[in-house]
Write a protein that holds these residues in place. Structure first.
Motif, short mmCIF file in Angstrom:
data_model
loop_
_atom_site.label_atom_id
_atom_site.label_comp_id
_atom_site.label_asym_id
_atom_site.label_seq_id
_atom_site.Cartn_x
_atom_site.Cartn_y
_atom_site.Cartn_z
N SER A 1 0.68 -1.30 0.11
CA SER A 1 0.15 -0.09 -0.10
C SER A 1 0.74 1.16 0.06
O SER A 1 2.05 1.32 0.34
CB SER A 1 -0.94 0.05 1.23
OG SER A 1 -0.12 0.01 2.37
N THR A 2 0.32 2.49 -0.41
CA THR A 2 1.15 3.50 -0.53
C THR A 2 0.82 4.45 0.65
O THR A 2 1.44 5.46 1.04
CB THR A 2 0.75 4.12 -1.73
OG1 THR A 2 -0.46 4.27 -1.77
CG2 THR A 2 1.48 3.50 -2.88
N ASP A 3 -0.15 4.09 1.71
CA ASP A 3 -0.42 4.83 2.69
C ASP A 3 -0.66 3.79 4.03
O ASP A 3 -0.72 2.66 3.78
CB ASP A 3 -1.38 5.91 2.59
CG ASP A 3 -2.72 5.15 2.02
OD1 ASP A 3 -2.90 4.28 2.36
OD2 ASP A 3 -3.54 5.93 1.28
N ASP A 4 -1.02 4.56 5.00
CA ASP A 4 -1.46 3.68 6.28
C ASP A 4 -2.72 3.46 6.28
O ASP A 4 -3.32 2.83 7.34
CB ASP A 4 -0.90 4.26 7.23
CG ASP A 4 0.37 4.62 7.26
OD1 ASP A 4 1.27 3.60 6.76
OD2 ASP A 4 1.16 5.48 8.04
N SER A 5 -3.62 3.76 5.47
CA SER A 5 -5.08 3.79 5.35
C SER A 5 -5.46 2.28 5.63
O SER A 5 -6.73 1.94 6.19
CB SER A 5 -5.81 4.23 4.51
OG SER A 5 -5.35 3.67 3.09
N SER A 6 -4.75 1.43 5.00
CA SER A 6 -4.83 -0.13 4.97
C SER A 6 -4.77 -0.67 6.37
O SER A 6 -5.21 -1.99 6.41
CB SER A 6 -4.13 -0.89 4.00
OG SER A 6 -2.85 -0.71 3.94
N ARG A 7 -4.16 -0.06 7.32
CA ARG A 7 -3.57 -0.68 8.31
C ARG A 7 -4.97 -1.00 9.11
O ARG A 7 -5.82 -0.29 9.44
CB ARG A 7 -2.85 0.26 9.06
CG ARG A 7 -2.28 -0.52 10.45
CD ARG A 7 -1.45 0.54 11.09
NE ARG A 7 -0.73 0.02 12.14
CZ ARG A 7 0.42 -0.69 11.95
NH1 ARG A 7 0.86 -0.89 10.90
NH2 ARG A 7 0.79 -1.48 13.03
N PRO A 8 -5.17 -2.35 9.68
CA PRO A 8 -6.32 -2.64 10.44
C PRO A 8 -6.25 -1.89 11.63
O PRO A 8 -5.31 -1.36 12.26
CB PRO A 8 -5.97 -3.97 10.83
CG PRO A 8 -4.87 -4.54 9.81
CD PRO A 8 -4.15 -3.46 9.46
N PHE A 9 -7.63 -1.65 11.92
CA PHE A 9 -8.08 -0.83 13.25
C PHE A 9 -7.56 -1.64 14.38
O PHE A 9 -8.15 -2.85 14.37
CB PHE A 9 -9.37 -0.29 13.09
CG PHE A 9 -9.89 0.47 14.40
CD1 PHE A 9 -9.46 1.48 14.79
CD2 PHE A 9 -10.81 0.04 15.35
CE1 PHE A 9 -9.73 2.24 15.81
CE2 PHE A 9 -10.97 0.29 16.53
CZ PHE A 9 -10.60 1.78 16.81
N PRO A 10 -7.04 -0.98 15.33
CA PRO A 10 -6.67 -1.83 16.60
C PRO A 10 -8.03 -2.12 17.31
O PRO A 10 -8.05 -1.45 18.66
CB PRO A 10 -5.49 -1.08 17.33
CG PRO A 10 -5.85 0.51 16.82
CD PRO A 10 -6.30 0.27 15.52
N LEU A 11 -8.83 -2.78 16.96
CA LEU A 11 -10.19 -2.96 17.74
C LEU A 11 -10.00 -3.46 19.07
O LEU A 11 -10.38 -3.06 20.01
CB LEU A 11 -11.02 -3.83 16.86
CG LEU A 11 -12.40 -4.17 17.50
CD1 LEU A 11 -13.28 -2.99 17.32
CD2 LEU A 11 -13.10 -5.09 16.82
N LEU A 12 -8.84 -4.50 19.06
CA LEU A 12 -8.32 -5.21 20.49
C LEU A 12 -8.08 -4.29 21.45
O LEU A 12 -8.31 -4.28 22.62
CB LEU A 12 -7.77 -6.32 20.13
CG LEU A 12 -8.16 -7.72 19.60
CD1 LEU A 12 -7.13 -8.53 19.47
CD2 LEU A 12 -9.60 -7.95 20.21
N GLY A 13 -7.23 -3.16 20.91
CA GLY A 13 -6.89 -2.17 21.92
C GLY A 13 -7.67 -1.25 22.45
O GLY A 13 -7.88 -0.96 23.47
#
Lengths: 464, 818
Positions: free
Chosen positions: A10-22
């Motif tokens: 990916s070219t940005d961080d938008s695809s990073r999964p949301f830290p739901l567990l956090g």
């Protein structure tokens, strides 16, 4: 296929999964803490130990969750103490989100409907969920990733970056490890990854990814995050390896036209004088041609004459190049727009192309490049060409860049065999106004880094 | 592998559909998914002959919702839940015939899980539980394969991606001159990720399969832990089947209704299905009681569980009836006033009747963890559950009853409170039909009051009638319910024609005959007898133990009279199932499932899990607390080495761990730079405890010497060669200075090249012009020492030291300015 690959690069961080567990951990910990403080009777039946166990659990949940959230919100805290203490990541994939949704419905349904059967199905679902997280964590234990980078690259060229992942576990092989490398530049950032299908225990594997860099300058690499969601694809665990690296991307190099060579580079006033013998100025043999009237008899090449049966003479070309001083003014307004940035990059590419042309055509001519930008740096032909390209790669434009003072100093000191070329990122009119009253204008060529000015001398390949 | 995945996934869908069909008890539409899945596997997946367009799928999806809505509203199905189940089935059919992407495969998996979830609401049998286990195995296998398949697809995509990238690069290379166009530097860089794979790797191999098996086993284990430890604190009483009257799907028909036709109970008497399980405890001591012995002390030959009470008889039917305004229902006390009682714990299988069973004489009772209390009918002392509680679930409740009095109540044990106080109540229980029972009444008077009899007390009359029916030999026990003369009353037909019947006939005959001689009676139905289950200690009552008897009111109490011959016991025993090994195992599984899964309750969790753990934790806490106190107070006796050696052991373990960790870090740094996870954390902690490498401190003080010694030791431990250890201190000091500005020599860079390349940076930092040549001097001296083997004279060393110190001062000034 491209859709499948989307998760890998990916070219940005938008695809990073949301830290739901956090987030869940923070809320759960806070909720538990509130319950413990507001309802002391909650643990009365269990005694004091249970209170402290629950208290510690709530604090741990909150801290862990905060760590996850911070790590997700500030992925650029590389190399910091925080990053080194918080190397493990956990995130829920999209499939995992759906899985959680169904699990939640079952759990709530079992509580509301008073049915142990739904609770049983819920338990059957949460078992694989927990195991997924644990196995993924185990896959990452005692693994490490290292990167092998080229030191320099050229903008627009495809570069291969090698990543070696080591699995130091005794028994457990690691499956489906993705090594995600974060690459950051002042104007560009992206992630690239190499997926390792299996790394057996006590072995290592090397993979690579390719990048075509668009920007000149310094790219920072790292940290590498090893991630896996094996075996079920529900939870993604990550391990941050603080392997940092830097790579300098040289500016894109174009091709100088013949007009540049004829007008500015070679000693044009002597270019037509062909010598029949090696001259004073390191003349070079050019060709053997038929004898013409007036040629120096000493230039006759007898061996060829004998072979051809007619008089043949050797012809030498005088290549006495003129010294060139290239002033690169990297100016940009305080609030630059796209065209300003384009001119800066064109100016730098032009300078790099001149440098290459010097290397290719006229190694003996003396070239001096002075870059006036945020800093003023100079290079001359005695230093390595790599250094010049590095300087061009790292040169930054600034509103305060002004070529005039340097130009005046240069014009005062130049010899008769030198030419001065100014290439500036200023608009053409602005540049001409600033250089109108310069001494010895015949020895000076001022070019604004606009396509109209540069196109007679310079072809930049790789334009989209 | 794709084929294996497809077969696994479609198998998963088929299994889920089969489970839903099993739970619903209907083959259509649920089981129809199985042939459709096979069809879709070949037609859509393998042969790719047909697949639904998305537009058609949308239309069909709307149709599926419409059909399910119609089912819900039309009342053609039993409950709303079934319409939801059918909606899932219809959606599955649609997805099966869609062209498959990764998302579609996931959707199929989720639909399969939802099938199982809905099925779990519809049934609670052990077979379904076993199928859930099978589903877990297949689901884990399929999901793991799915993850691998996606990775393999990426592998296959890699070449195409690279090819596309190279082609793009070639197109860009065409010269186009400089023009106002979109320049490449205005675009983002283009990364291409790749997959590293060993071509010899077999995707599905023995280790892979065994890993999946281990995953399944551990998943099941973890899931069971969650199941056992999740506290069963229910919230609300939502019923998926609606708020109306229960519409039973598969629950036990008990025959304990408001109105019972004679002979109805016969079908139940042949049943071997478990109805309830009972345990009894002495409330004061919490010790379990032997139920048979307790019944014996109450005066019963077998345990008797009282259920429904009926008072009106007419034409072969008994009704519960009503005596008027005093015959009201009231809430039962939830706890007894004294602990000198017997606690009866019941666990009753799903049942369509609201009756609760208990051994006499109850004084209090409560439903487990439910707000509604037990309802008691004042006149008959019949116990009911609240109407708000559905009969679809296993019901647990506790009844507190009086302890038996010494000596018992012979010849007839006492029944249940309360006594009859009102005249109309006495008259109500003495009523006989106006006609049709004349022969019965005549016979009753003949038997109860023979002409030469002197004792005509109610007790004696009752004894004679019971003896006549039970012990005279004129009447036999049978489950054959054929009627010989349908024109007369069923009880008279039993008394005068058939002379054989089951408990319902004997009890009816006795009740009516007692009424005929002036004794108020009522018919009581419930259960008599049971079997103690080995292992669990539960007293298990099955359908074959159903029984009907009589309560007669004389001597100021309700007395229990049972006229059924003893041959009933033989009949009940003969109906007991004959179990082989398989049946025993199946029965054991069913019982375990019923108790530990379906019927798991908070009280059982408390008694079997929470309380033992709590006690263990408290014991451990107290032990540690006590020992620590003693240790801190110096009260350890000479013989008490436990704490002392525990502390010493812990210290030893800590020291060894620290040492080993430190050595491993050092060695791993030398080999591969591995510093991962907790290891790195340990390193940071330990770095405070152990001396650091001599990277910054070069002084002559004790810290400098200590650090140099430590550094030398570490280098030896790392296995660095003697050549590697040859370092020139002043050059390293210079390098450290440059490193602090982010300048690092490249692997292939010589010292001279490095200094030259870094000149722009350090020249800005050094304000003193004299120092401008210092780096070149340092490098020159470094070459002389490192490669020329020279030793620098002392004046040069002093000069070097001065230069370095001056550089360090300049270096660390703000902004590098002087």
């Amino acid at each position: 296929m491209a859709q499948l690959m989307a998760g890998l690069s990916s070219t940005d961080d938008s695809s990073r999964p949301f830290p739901l567990l956090g987030a869940t951990a923070v809320f759960s910990g806070a909720g538990l803490l509130i319950v413990l403080k507001r309802s002391p009777s909650f643990t009365e039946d269990w005694g004091e130990p249970s209170y402290w166990v629950l208290f510690a659990a709530s604090v741990f949940l909150m801290l862990w969750g905060l760590g996850q959230l911070l790590a997700s919100a500030k992925p650029n805290w590389r190399g910091t103490r925080f990053a080194s203490w918080n190397r493990h990541r956990m995130a829920v994939t999209r499939e995992g989100m759906a899985y959680i949704g169904i699990m939640s419905v079952m759990f709530i349904g079992s509580i509301l409907g008073r049915t142990n059967m739904l609770m049983f199905v819920f338990a059957m679902m949460i078992g694989p969920w927990v195991l997924n997280g644990w196995i993924a964590f185990s896959m990452l234990r005692r693994t490490n990733a290292k990167r092998t980078l080229p030191q320099r690259a050229m903008a627009g060229e495809m570069v291969s970056v090698e990543i070696e992942v080591e699995n130091h576990k005794w028994l457990l092989g690691s499956w489906l490890l993705a090594a995600r490398d974060r690459v950051v530049h002042a104007r560009d950032r992206f992630q690239a990854a190499a997926l390792f299908v299996r790394i057996p225990a006590r072995q290592s594997r090397r993979g690579h990814y390719f990048v075509r860099f668009s920007q000149r300058g310094e790219y920072s690499f790292g940290p590498i995050e090893l991630t896996t969601h094996f075996p079920l694809g529900l939870i993604e665990r990550g391990l941050v390896c603080q392997d940092m690296g830097k790579l300098i991307v040289h500016p894109r190099v174009g091709r100088m036209t013949s007009r540049w060579r004829s007008d500015l580079w070679n000693a044009t006033e002597l270019a037509e004088q062909r010598q029949m013998r090696a001259g004073l100025f390191d003349d070079e043999f050019q060709r053997i041609r038929e004898y013409r009237s007036g040629d120096n008899p000493k230039a006759i090449h007898w061996r060829t004459t004998a072979r051809r049966g007619e008089l043949m003479v050797r012809e030498y070309q005088q290549t006495r190049d003129r010294d060139l001083i290239l002033l690169v003014e990297l100016w940009q307004p305080a609030q630059p727009v796209a065209s300003d940035l384009d001119r800066v990059e064109l100016a730098v590419s032009f300078a790099a192309s001149v440098l290459y042309e010097n290397l290719r055509q006229s190694r003996e001519a003396r070239l001096r490049i002075i870059i006036i930008g945020a800093d003023t740096v100079a290079w001359d032909h005695q230093s390595s060409m790599e250094l010049a390209l590095d300087q061009l790669a790292l040169a930054a434009a600034a509103p305060g860049a002004d070529v005039r003072r340097t130009l005046d100093e240069t014009m005062q000191r130049i010899s008769s065999s030198s030419r001065v070329v100014v290439v500036s990122s200023r608009p053409r009119g602005d540049l001409l106004a600033r250089t109108r009253d310069v001494m010895e204008p015949a020895e000076l060529l001022c070019l604004s880094a606009e396509p109209r000015d540069l196109s007679p001398y310079f072809v930049l390949e790789g334009l989209a | 592998m794709t084929t294996v995945l497809q077969v696994s996934l479609y198998g998963l869908v088929m299994l889920a559909s089969g489970m839903l069909a099993f739970a619903e008890g209907a083959s259509f539409p649920d089981a129809f998914t199985i042939p459709l899945a096979i069809l879709a596997l070949f037609v859509t997946e393998r042969w790719k002959l047909f697949w639904l367009r998305v537009s058609w799928a949308n239309v069909l999806g709307i149709g599926a919702f419409g059909l399910a809505g119609w089912e819900m509203s039309s009342g053609l199905i039993e409950a709303r839940l079934l319409s939801l189940a059918h909606l899932l089935v219809y959606l599955t059919w649609i997805v099966l015939f869609l062209s498959k992407t990764a998302r579609m495969y996931w959707t199929l998996c989720l639909l399969a899980v939802l099938h199982v979830a809905v099925g779990a609401v519809l049934t609670s049998t052990g077979v379904f539980g076993a199928l859930c286990g099978l589903f877990l195995v297949l689901a884990v296998w399929t999901l793991t394969l799915f993850t691998l398949c996606r990775a393999r697809e990426r592998y296959a995509a890699e070449d195409q991606m690279l090819f596309a990238t190279h082609r793009e690069g070639k197109a860009l290379a065409e010269p186009d001159g400089v023009s106002i166009a979109t320049f490449l530097w205005n675009q983002s860089s283009h990364p291409v990720s790749t997959v590293q794979i060993d071509p010899r790797l077999r995707w599905i191999s023995g280790p892979f399969a065994s890993g999946v098996v281990a995953n399944v086993v551990l998943s099941a284990f973890v899931g069971m832990l969650f199941f056992m430890f999740t506290p069963r604190i229910w919230v609300g009483s939502f019923s998926a089947f609606g708020e109306g009257p229960d519409q039973p799907l598969r629950i036990l028909q008990s025959g304990f209704a408001e109105e019972v036709q004679l002979g109805d109970i016969g079908q139940i008497l042949e049943g071997t299905q478990t109805v309830m399980e009972v345990r009894m405890f002495d409330q004061a001591t919490d010790q379990p009681l032997d139920i048979v012995e307790h019944a014996s002390r109450l005066g019963f030959d077998e345990p008797l569980f009282r259920g429904s009470v009926m008072g009106e008889y007419e034409k072969g039917k008994w009704r519960v009836g009503n005596t008027g305004k005093n015959d009201y229902r009231k809430s039962m006390p939830s706890s007894p006033t004294t602990s000198d009682v017997v606690r009866q714990e019941f666990r009753v299988e799903p049942m369509d009747s609201g009756i609760l069973f208990a051994m006499p004489q109850h004084v209090a009772g409560r439903l487990e963890h439910r707000l509604p209390q037990i309802i008691e009918r004042r006149l008959t002392a019949t116990l009911y559950r609240s109407e708000s509680i559905t009969g679809r679930e296993t019901l647990k409740y506790t009844i507190y009853s009086d302890k038996p009095q010494p000596g018992g109540d012979l010849p007839f044990p006492r029944g249940t409170h309360p006594s009859l106080t009102l005249r109309n109540e006495v008259e109500y229980y003495g009523l006989l039909p106006a006609s049709g029972l004349e022969r019965l009444q005549s016979l009753a008077r003949q038997v109860a009051q023979p002409p030469n009899a002197t004792n005509t007390t109610p007790t004696e009359k009752a004894r004679r009638l019971v003896h006549y029916l039970r012990d005279s030999g004129e009447f036999g026990y049978t489950l054959d319910m054929s009627i010989q003369d349908s024109k007369i009353d069923a009880v008279e037909d039993f008394l005068f024609n058939r002379k054989a019947g089951h408990c319902e006939y004997f009890a009816s005959a006795l009740a009516l005959m007692l009424r005929a001689v002036g004794i108020p009676t009522r018919l009581v139905s419930g259960f008599k007898g049971g079997d103690v289950k080995r292992g669990t200690g539960y007293f298990v009552v099955q359908g074959r133990h159903a029984h009907v008897w009589v309560e007669a009111y004389f001597d100021g109490d309700w007395r229990v009279l049972d006229a059924t011959p003893a041959s009933r016991s033989d009949s009940v025993k003969s109906l007991a199932p004959k179990f082989g090994l398989f049946n025993n195992l199946a029965n054991l599984f069913a019982d375990t499932w019923s108790h530990s899964v379906v019927g798991l309750s908070f009280s059982e969790q408390s008694s079997n899990l929470y309380t033992p753990l709590k006690e263990l934790a408290q014991q451990a806490w107290e032990t540690i607390h006590e020992d620590l106190d003693r240790a801190l107070n110096g009260e350890l006796a000479d013989g008490s080495f436990r704490v002392r050696y525990s502390i010493l052991g812990l210290l030893l373990i800590a020291i060894v761990t620290i040492g080993v960790t430190r050595l491993r870090v050092v060695r791993s740094r030398g080999k591969n730079g591995l510093r991962s996870g907790w290891f790195a954390q340990w390193l940071k902690i330990l770095s405070w405890l152990l001396p650091r490498e001599a990277t910054t401190n070069n002084g002559d003080g004790w810290r400098g010497r200590w650090s140099r010694w430590w550094t030398a030791l570490l280098r030896r431990l790392r296995g660095e060669s003697a050549e590697q250890r040859v370092r020139v201190e002043f050059y390293e000091r210079f390098l450290r200075l440059l490193r602090s500005a982010g300048l690092e020599p490249l692997p292939a860079q010589t010292a001279r090249e490095f200094v030259l390349a870094s000149q722009p940076t350090w020249s800005q930092r050094l304000s003193d012009r004299e120092l401008a040549s210092a780096p070149a001097d340092i490098v020159a001296r470094f070459y002389r020492v490192r490669f020329g083997g020279e030793s620098l004279p002392s004046d040069e060393l002093r000069q070097l030291e001065s230069q370095l110190r001056q550089m360090e001062q300049d270096w660390h000034r703000p902004n590098g300015q002087g």
